[in-house]
Design a protein around this motif. Structure first.
Motif, PDB file in Angstrom:
ATOM      1  N   GLY A  12       0.819  -1.205   0.000  1.00  0.00           N
ATOM      2  CA  GLY A  12       0.000   0.000   0.000  1.00  0.00           C
ATOM      3  C   GLY A  12       0.847   1.246   0.000  1.00  0.00           C
ATOM      4  N   ALA A  13       0.812   2.000  -1.116  1.00  0.00           N
ATOM      5  CA  ALA A  13       1.642   3.200  -1.255  1.00  0.00           C
ATOM      6  C   ALA A  13       0.790   4.451  -1.100  1.00  0.00           C
ATOM      7  CB  ALA A  13       2.341   3.193  -2.616  1.00  0.00           C
ATOM      8  N   GLY A  14       0.927   5.101   0.042  1.00  0.00           N
ATOM      9  CA  GLY A  14       0.220   6.349   0.278  1.00  0.00           C
ATOM     10  C   GLY A  14      -1.133   6.157   0.922  1.00  0.00           C
ATOM     11  N   ALA A  15      -1.584   7.185   1.636  1.00  0.00           N
ATOM     12  CA  ALA A  15      -2.865   7.096   2.332  1.00  0.00           C
ATOM     13  C   ALA A  15      -3.320   8.470   2.770  1.00  0.00           C
ATOM     14  CB  ALA A  15      -2.759   6.172   3.548  1.00  0.00           C
ATOM     15  N   LEU A  34      -3.581  18.138   5.808  1.00  0.00           N
ATOM     16  CA  LEU A  34      -4.595  18.309   4.773  1.00  0.00           C
ATOM     17  C   LEU A  34      -5.607  19.388   5.110  1.00  0.00           C
ATOM     18  CD1 LEU A  34      -5.607  14.715   3.572  1.00  0.00           C
ATOM     19  CD2 LEU A  34      -4.828  16.601   2.139  1.00  0.00           C
ATOM     20  N   GLY A  35      -5.724  19.727   6.394  1.00  0.00           N
ATOM     21  CA  GLY A  35      -6.818  20.589   6.807  1.00  0.00           C
ATOM     22  C   GLY A  35      -8.070  19.761   7.021  1.00  0.00           C
ATOM     23  N   PRO A  36      -9.212  20.413   7.226  1.00  0.00           N
ATOM     24  CA  PRO A  36     -10.444  19.676   7.511  1.00  0.00           C
ATOM     25  C   PRO A  36     -10.854  18.773   6.346  1.00  0.00           C
ATOM     26  CG  PRO A  36     -10.692  22.017   8.005  1.00  0.00           C
ATOM     27  CD  PRO A  36      -9.408  21.875   7.255  1.00  0.00           C
ATOM     28  N   VAL A  37     -11.260  17.561   6.679  1.00  0.00           N
ATOM     29  CA  VAL A  37     -11.735  16.597   5.682  1.00  0.00           C
ATOM     30  C   VAL A  37     -12.982  15.908   6.239  1.00  0.00           C
ATOM     31  CG1 VAL A  37     -11.228  14.416   4.505  1.00  0.00           C
ATOM     32  CG2 VAL A  37      -9.445  16.166   4.691  1.00  0.00           C
ATOM     33  N   GLU A  38     -14.016  15.832   5.424  1.00  0.00           N
ATOM     34  CA  GLU A  38     -15.178  15.032   5.796  1.00  0.00           C
ATOM     35  C   GLU A  38     -14.790  13.556   5.649  1.00  0.00           C
ATOM     36  OE1 GLU A  38     -18.135  15.793   7.007  1.00  0.00           O
ATOM     37  OE2 GLU A  38     -17.547  17.903   7.118  1.00  0.00           O
ATOM     38  N   PRO A  39     -14.997  12.739   6.691  1.00  0.00           N
ATOM     39  CA  PRO A  39     -14.589  11.336   6.608  1.00  0.00           C
ATOM     40  C   PRO A  39     -15.085  10.623   5.356  1.00  0.00           C
ATOM     41  CG  PRO A  39     -15.226  11.866   8.845  1.00  0.00           C
ATOM     42  CD  PRO A  39     -15.554  13.080   8.019  1.00  0.00           C
ATOM     43  N   GLY A  56     -11.654   9.125   0.616  1.00  0.00           N
ATOM     44  CA  GLY A  56     -11.235   8.392  -0.580  1.00  0.00           C
ATOM     45  C   GLY A  56     -10.905   9.299  -1.738  1.00  0.00           C
ATOM     46  N   ARG A  57     -11.682  10.360  -1.891  1.00  0.00           N
ATOM     47  CA  ARG A  57     -11.414  11.297  -2.982  1.00  0.00           C
ATOM     48  C   ARG A  57     -10.105  12.050  -2.755  1.00  0.00           C
ATOM     49  NH1 ARG A  57     -15.127  11.708  -6.299  1.00  0.00           N
ATOM     50  NH2 ARG A  57     -16.771  11.360  -4.779  1.00  0.00           N
ATOM     51  N   TRP A  58      -9.815  12.398  -1.509  1.00  0.00           N
ATOM     52  CA  TRP A  58      -8.544  13.059  -1.214  1.00  0.00           C
ATOM     53  C   TRP A  58      -7.363  12.142  -1.489  1.00  0.00           C
ATOM     54  CZ3 TRP A  58      -7.659  18.066  -0.632  1.00  0.00           C
ATOM     55  CH2 TRP A  58      -8.723  18.904  -0.292  1.00  0.00           C
ATOM     56  N   ALA A  59      -7.593  10.818  -1.450  1.00  0.00           N
ATOM     57  CA  ALA A  59      -6.517   9.869  -1.762  1.00  0.00           C
ATOM     58  C   ALA A  59      -6.074   9.981  -3.215  1.00  0.00           C
ATOM     59  CB  ALA A  59      -6.966   8.438  -1.451  1.00  0.00           C
ATOM     60  N   ALA A  60      -6.880  10.623  -4.065  1.00  0.00           N
ATOM     61  CA  ALA A  60      -6.477  10.846  -5.454  1.00  0.00           C
ATOM     62  C   ALA A  60      -5.241  11.719  -5.550  1.00  0.00           C
ATOM     63  CB  ALA A  60      -7.632  11.468  -6.237  1.00  0.00           C
ATOM     64  N   LEU A  61      -4.927  12.465  -4.501  1.00  0.00           N
ATOM     65  CA  LEU A  61      -3.720  13.295  -4.520  1.00  0.00           C
ATOM     66  C   LEU A  61      -2.468  12.450  -4.714  1.00  0.00           C
ATOM     67  CD1 LEU A  61      -4.511  15.806  -1.622  1.00  0.00           C
ATOM     68  CD2 LEU A  61      -4.335  16.348  -4.065  1.00  0.00           C
ATOM     69  N   THR A  62      -2.482  11.213  -4.224  1.00  0.00           N
ATOM     70  CA  THR A  62      -1.315  10.345  -4.393  1.00  0.00           C
ATOM     71  C   THR A  62      -1.070  10.043  -5.861  1.00  0.00           C
ATOM     72  OG1 THR A  62      -1.757   9.348  -2.224  1.00  0.00           O
ATOM     73  CG2 THR A  62      -0.269   8.163  -3.674  1.00  0.00           C
ATOM     74  N   VAL A  63      -2.150   9.902  -6.641  1.00  0.00           N
ATOM     75  CA  VAL A  63      -2.014   9.694  -8.088  1.00  0.00           C
ATOM     76  C   VAL A  63      -1.544  10.985  -8.758  1.00  0.00           C
ATOM     77  CG1 VAL A  63      -3.244   9.093 -10.209  1.00  0.00           C
ATOM     78  CG2 VAL A  63      -3.789   7.911  -8.073  1.00  0.00           C
ATOM     79  N   CYS A  64      -2.155  12.100  -8.395  1.00  0.00           N
ATOM     80  CA  CYS A  64      -1.809  13.388  -9.016  1.00  0.00           C
ATOM     81  C   CYS A  64      -0.383  13.821  -8.696  1.00  0.00           C
ATOM     82  CB  CYS A  64      -2.784  14.463  -8.547  1.00  0.00           C
ATOM     83  SG  CYS A  64      -4.491  14.189  -9.070  1.00  0.00           S
TER      84      CYS A  64
END
Length: 357
Positions: A60-63, A138-143, A147-155
């Motif tokens: 698992g790379a990134g989270a 990351l600042g505030p994140v709705e739980p 998953g959508r914020w995990a797209a940053l690892t791809v970007c």
């Protein structure tokens, strides 16, 4: 804690109880909320890509997760903070040429393998241990949105390449491999950084049409045929091509890389960060006189610098990089095999498979 473990290459991952990581100085312990699954992850776990990975391992790379505890040298992070876990871990005892391991996935050389003794285990687990500098606020994140914020690892991958190219607002970028997972993200990131136009070559007409639909006139698509591709790519651009970023996978040959690279203008920049040649085959041949007489900057780039994380998050927070572009499919940790199959079978851009431990 529960984790998915790869015992040997070619064997399915098993979900079992493993010891929780023990926090040390210079480290942060993170409760994993969402971890992305790469489309080629199953190939790595079958041993087909020959990645350096010490077994047994929690892959698992990134989270994206929340801080559980910090070491005594963390001055700003606090328990409960949302963070992006950057999987690119660098040794701290050589600032010029640090050894690197890609946590839960691969390593570069013997030094990178050595780093896996402490930071080998990745994010397919309830908790992950990372160096302090790899836990980026990351600042505030709705739980529900983790998953959508995990797209940053791809970007982050193409963002590293575009930073290496010193992309400037108003320039034209050609993304070689634009119809792939990282290539599609590169189109979005380049536009977020202010590119006036992105030229997007590929062979998949459906994928090319999808890029046009998503991004409109700022994206110029070109179907590759193998016949005079370089000239047709040049003609598709509204003006000179300033930057070429190659993200083609190991299965691609060198011909489309060469065709794309040779579109760049005089004093242009070419960045190579794909996988071409990693499984054998011909090496990339670019003409020495063309490189020299046109003052071409040719650079290889593996992953992104540590400082890229914060500015990429800022692009997303500002709405310039729209993470809502990504369609997220989530799996529980117990369904890791299904998650790997789903990721491998997903051929569309902006589709993200996520494990939520």
């Amino acid at each position: 804690m529960k984790a998915a473990v790869l015992e040997e290459f070619g064997k399915p991952l098993s979900v079992c109880e493993v010891p929780a990581p023990e926090l040390g100085t210079g480290e942060v312990l993170v409760d994993v909320v969402a971890a992305g699954v790469l489309p080629y992850a199953a190939e790595v776990f079958r041993g087909e890509r020959n990645y350096l990975l010490t077994l047994p391992v929690v892959p698992g790379a990134g989270a994206v997760g929340r801080v559980r505890a910090t070491g005594p040298d963390a001055t700003r992070l606090e328990p409960g903070d949302w963070v992006l876990c950057d999987p690119t871990i660098r040794s701290r005892d050589d600032a010029l040429t640090p050894d690197i391991t890609l946590q839960g996935l691969s390593a570069r050389g013997d030094g990178g393998v050595f780093l896996q003794r402490r930071f080998g285990h990745g994010s397919y687990a309830e908790q992950v241990l990372v160096p302090t500098e790899n836990a980026i606020p990351l600042g505030p994140v709705e739980p529900a949105d983790a998953g959508r914020w995990a797209a940053l690892t791809v970007c982050l991958v193409p963002y590293g390449g575009l930073l290496a190219a010193d992309l400037r607002p108003g320039e034209t970028v050609l993304v070689s491999g634009a119809t792939g997972n990282f290539g599609g993200a590169a189109v979005a990131v380049a536009l977020a950084m202010g590119a006036a136009c992105v030229v997007a070559p590929g062979r998949n007409e459906t994928a090319l049409a999808d890029l046009e639909r998503r991004f409109g006139a700022r994206v110029r698509t070109v179907r590759l045929t193998g016949d005079d591709d370089t000239e047709r790519l040049r003609r598709a651009a509204p003006g000179p091509i300033d930057v070429v970023l190659d993200l083609l996978p190991p299965s691609a040959g060198t011909a489309p890389v060469r065709a794309a690279a040779m579109t760049v203008r005089e004093y242009g920049r070419v960045v190579l960060m794909g996988g071409v040649g990693m499984l054998g085959g011909d090496d990339l041949a670019l003409p020495y006189p063309w490189l020299m007489r046109n003052n071409i900057t040719l650079r290889g780039q593996w992953l992104a610098p540590r400082t890229a994380n914060a500015s990429l998050i800022a692009l997303a927070r500002a709405g310039l990089l729209d993470l809502d572009q990504f369609a997220v499919t989530e799996f529980g940790l117990a369904d890791i095999t299904a998650a790997l199959d789903h990721a491998a079978g997903t051929t569309t851009r902006f589709a993200l498979t996520v494990v939520r431990p």
